[in-house]
Design an enzyme around this catalytic site. Sequence first.
Site, short mmCIF file in Angstrom:
data_model
loop_
_atom_site.label_atom_id
_atom_site.label_comp_id
_atom_site.label_asym_id
_atom_site.label_seq_id
_atom_site.Cartn_x
_atom_site.Cartn_y
_atom_site.Cartn_z
N LYS A 91 0.45 -1.09 -0.32
CA LYS A 91 -0.22 0.04 0.13
C LYS A 91 0.39 1.24 0.13
CE LYS A 91 -4.64 -1.20 1.26
NZ LYS A 91 -5.65 -0.58 2.07
N LYS A 126 -3.79 -6.75 -7.14
CA LYS A 126 -5.00 -7.98 -6.65
C LYS A 126 -6.00 -6.48 -7.46
CE LYS A 126 -6.40 -6.54 -2.00
NZ LYS A 126 -7.59 -5.87 -2.23
N LYS A 138 -10.45 -1.72 -4.14
CA LYS A 138 -11.53 -0.81 -4.27
C LYS A 138 -10.61 1.15 -4.37
CE LYS A 138 -13.82 -1.82 0.06
NZ LYS A 138 -12.82 -2.29 1.18
P1 ATP Z 1 -8.64 -1.55 0.23
O1 ATP Z 1 -7.80 -0.79 -1.82
O2 ATP Z 1 -9.58 -0.16 0.78
O3 ATP Z 1 -7.82 -2.37 1.31
P2 ATP Z 1 -10.28 -3.60 -0.50
O4 ATP Z 1 -10.94 -3.95 -2.35
O5 ATP Z 1 -8.41 -4.49 -0.68
O6 ATP Z 1 -10.05 -2.26 -0.59
P3 ATP Z 1 -10.74 -4.55 2.02
O7 ATP Z 1 -11.99 -4.09 3.29
O8 ATP Z 1 -9.81 -4.55 2.41
O9 ATP Z 1 -11.24 -4.58 0.89
O10 ATP Z 1 -11.17 -6.07 2.01
C1 ATP Z 1 -12.52 -6.47 2.36
C2 ATP Z 1 -12.51 -8.52 2.14
O11 ATP Z 1 -12.83 -8.30 0.94
C3 ATP Z 1 -11.64 -9.02 2.01
O12 ATP Z 1 -12.11 -10.00 3.54
C4 ATP Z 1 -10.55 -9.31 1.61
O13 ATP Z 1 -9.38 -10.22 1.33
C5 ATP Z 1 -11.69 -9.27 0.62
N1 ATP Z 1 -10.98 -8.59 -0.77
C6 ATP Z 1 -10.43 -7.75 -0.82
N2 ATP Z 1 -10.24 -7.87 -1.92
C7 ATP Z 1 -10.09 -8.72 -2.89
C8 ATP Z 1 -9.36 -9.62 -3.84
N3 ATP Z 1 -9.41 -8.76 -5.29
N4 ATP Z 1 -9.98 -11.08 -4.14
C9 ATP Z 1 -10.54 -11.43 -3.27
N5 ATP Z 1 -11.19 -10.90 -1.93
C10 ATP Z 1 -10.74 -9.84 -2.19
MG MG Z 2 -7.86 -4.40 1.07
#
Ligand code: ATP
Ligand code: MG
Length: 345
Positions: A123, A206, A209
Amino acid sequence: MTQAPRPNAAFKPRIFSGIQPSGGLTLGNYLGALKRFVEKQDEGIETIYCLVDLHAITVWQDPDKLRQQTREAAAAFLAAGIDPKRSVLFNQSQVSAHAELGWIFNCVARLGWMNRMTQFKDKVGKNSENASLGLYAYPSLMAADILLYHATMVPVGEDQKQHVELTRDIAAKFNHDFGVDFFPAPEPVIEGAATRVMSLRDGTRKMSKSDPSDASRINLTDDADTIAAKIRKAKTDPEPLPETLDGLKDRPEARNLVNIYAALSGKMPEAVLAEFAGQGFGLFKPVLADIAVATLAPISAEMGRLMADPAEIDRILGEGADRAEPIARPILNRTLDILGMVRRG
Ligand code: ATP
Ligand code: MG
C-alpha cells in the site's frame, strides 16, 4: 512463534469478518468475501459482520463520502443476502471496544511482526515515511476486531491471510504473557475459485476498491454497459485459452478471467478450460461479461432501492451495534482485568 496456538475446542464456533468502507465494493470483495459471508450465515453459524470504518481512515477519507460509502457497503451486504436478523451487521466505530482492544494489542504485537506485513508494503510503496501510523498498526486493530468476539473463523480473501495469522500470534502471545487461555486462535477461511481477484489492468496486482484506476475493477454498482466495456478492455494476451491450468501459469491476466468466470458460474477452473479451450478472448470476454452482469445486476438494483432510504440503513447498523456491544464489552472488561487495570464496580 514460540507459543503453539491453543485449540479452539473451548470456544463456540463464531464467524467474524469485515470490509472497509474505503470506496465502493468490487467484484473482488464480492467473490472473495461477501458471497462467502452469506454462505456462512446460511449454514447457520453465528456470524458477525462489520463495516470497518476505523480501518478506512488509515488513509484520508472525505467525511461525506465516508458516510455515503459506509451506507452503500451496508446496502451491498443486505442486497447480497445478509439478513440483519440472522447476522450481526454494524459499523465498527459504533462499538468503541474495537479501538480499546486495538490499543492493547498495539502493546502485544511486536515491531518485527508488523514489519513483515506485505500489505502495508504494497500500500505505501516507496512512500512509507508519509503513511499514517494507523495504516502500519492496522493489522493489530484487525486482530482486535476478531478477538473481541472470540471469533474462531474468519472468512477472507487470500490477501488477508497474513493478517489473520498475525491475529493468531497476538492471541497466543497475550495468552502466554498473562498465563491465560483467554483468546482463541482464529482460522482464516479462504474458499472458492476467486480468493484473489486480480486487477483488470495488471494481472500481478489484486483488484482493490481503493485503486486510483476505476478501469482496474468492476464495482458492484457498475451498470451492464460499463461492466461489458471494462471486461472488453481488460488486459489479456493474444493466445487462445489452453486446455489445462498448467497452460495459464505465466498468463496472469488470462488466469484471472478464467478464475472469475469459474467463481461466477460455480464451476471449477478446469471445467471452464474444458469448455473454452482453443477459443480466443474475442469469444470468452462477452460470455464472461454476460455472467458478470447477470450476477451483479440484481445486487446493484437492490442496493439502489436500499440507498433510497439511508435512515433505514442507519437504523439497521445501530441495531447491529446494539447486539455487538453486549458480546464485545464483557470480553474487553475481562481483558482489562487480566491486564491489571483497576475498574469501578
Ligand atoms: P482497500 O483497497 O481499501 O484495501 P479492498 O478492496 O482491498 O480495499 P478490503 O476492505 O481491504 O477491500 O477487504 C475486504 C475483504 O475483501 C477482505 O476479506 C479481503 O480479503 C477481500 N478482498 C479484497 N480484495 C479482494 C480481491 N481482489 N479478491 C478476493 N478478495 C478480496
Ligand atoms: Mg484491502
